[in-house]
Design a protein around this motif. Sequence first.
Motif, PDB file in Angstrom:
ATOM      1  N   PHE A   1      -3.921   3.712   1.548  1.00 27.26           N
ATOM      2  CA  PHE A   1      -3.987   2.697   2.595  1.00 27.26           C
ATOM      3  C   PHE A   1      -2.530   2.485   3.004  1.00 27.26           C
ATOM      4  N   LEU A   2      -2.111   3.143   4.090  1.00 28.70           N
ATOM      5  CA  LEU A   2      -0.720   3.112   4.543  1.00 28.70           C
ATOM      6  C   LEU A   2      -0.583   2.058   5.635  1.00 28.70           C
ATOM      7  N   ASN A   3       0.178   1.002   5.318  1.00 28.74           N
ATOM      8  CA  ASN A   3       0.280  -0.153   6.215  1.00 28.74           C
ATOM      9  C   ASN A   3       1.712  -0.311   6.717  1.00 28.74           C
ATOM     10  N   PHE A   4       1.873  -0.398   8.051  1.00 34.96           N
ATOM     11  CA  PHE A   4       3.170  -0.672   8.669  1.00 34.96           C
ATOM     12  C   PHE A   4       3.196  -2.138   9.075  1.00 34.96           C
TER      13      PHE A   4
ATOM     14  N   ASN B   1       7.741  -1.346   5.675  1.00 31.93           N
ATOM     15  CA  ASN B   1       8.374  -2.310   6.578  1.00 31.93           C
ATOM     16  C   ASN B   1       9.173  -1.538   7.624  1.00 31.93           C
ATOM     17  N   VAL B   2       9.192  -2.068   8.842  1.00 31.97           N
ATOM     18  CA  VAL B   2       9.790  -1.353   9.966  1.00 31.97           C
ATOM     19  C   VAL B   2      11.274  -1.677  10.179  1.00 31.97           C
TER      20      VAL B   2
ATOM     21  N   ILE C   1      11.110   0.076   2.844  1.00 26.69           N
ATOM     22  CA  ILE C   1      11.688  -0.199   4.163  1.00 26.69           C
ATOM     23  C   ILE C   1      12.038   1.139   4.808  1.00 26.69           C
ATOM     24  N   ASP C   2      11.548   1.333   6.015  1.00 24.88           N
ATOM     25  CA  ASP C   2      11.845   2.528   6.806  1.00 24.88           C
ATOM     26  C   ASP C   2      13.102   2.226   7.629  1.00 24.88           C
ATOM     27  N   LYS C   3      14.261   2.266   6.951  1.00 23.45           N
ATOM     28  CA  LYS C   3      15.524   1.843   7.578  1.00 23.45           C
ATOM     29  C   LYS C   3      15.870   2.652   8.826  1.00 23.45           C
ATOM     30  N   GLY C   4      15.655   3.936   8.798  1.00 23.58           N
ATOM     31  CA  GLY C   4      15.970   4.779   9.953  1.00 23.58           C
ATOM     32  C   GLY C   4      14.830   4.908  10.945  1.00 23.58           C
ATOM     33  N   ARG C   5      13.716   4.310  10.613  1.00 15.27           N
ATOM     34  CA  ARG C   5      12.503   4.320  11.430  1.00 15.27           C
ATOM     35  C   ARG C   5      11.933   5.726  11.687  1.00 15.27           C
TER      36      ARG C   5
END
Length: 176
Positions: free
Chosen positions: A68-71, A104-105, A127-131
């Motif tokens: 379950f991949l949640n952004f 987290n975006v 956290i997806d720091k580089g998006r």
Amino acid sequence: MDKKKRRLISRTIILLLLGAALVFALYTNFTKDKNESLRKGSEAPNFVLTDMEGKEHKLSDYKGKGVFLNFWGTYCKPCEYEMPYMENQYKNFKDQGVEILAVNVGESDYAVNNFITKHDLTFPVMIDKGREVENAYRVDILPVSFLVDKEGKVIDIITGALTEESIQKHMERIKP
């Protein structure tokens, strides 16, 4: 008069070229998004992110499990609404082969850690720091959840806040 006519023709040609370039740019941008968008049945793009405790998570390592991949974002009220429900269902499903990965975006460690503490979250939060992951999944609205089956295929994409009942049903769908 001849000079004015030439200037008018030159300006008209330049405007037409600029207009054509704009139309071309818009066309290629919109068709590219359609061609490259993630769809149900697509292979879920692999990624490697580190959670807030320093543990690395690689999506391909979860093959054989449902994911379950949640952004989400700390500023997103619908995201905050569904987090306690995700936590409850995580406790129910983690021993049944279903994992929650919350991405987290690109916010600060401080904001994300405060959010985790406030909501007492125990599932992996990254956290997806580089998006890059956000872009790979074509995330444009929050929250959005991708249901990934045990084979690594996206079986559904759900946009908007989920109720606890709907999270439970979605987790059942991806249970191996």
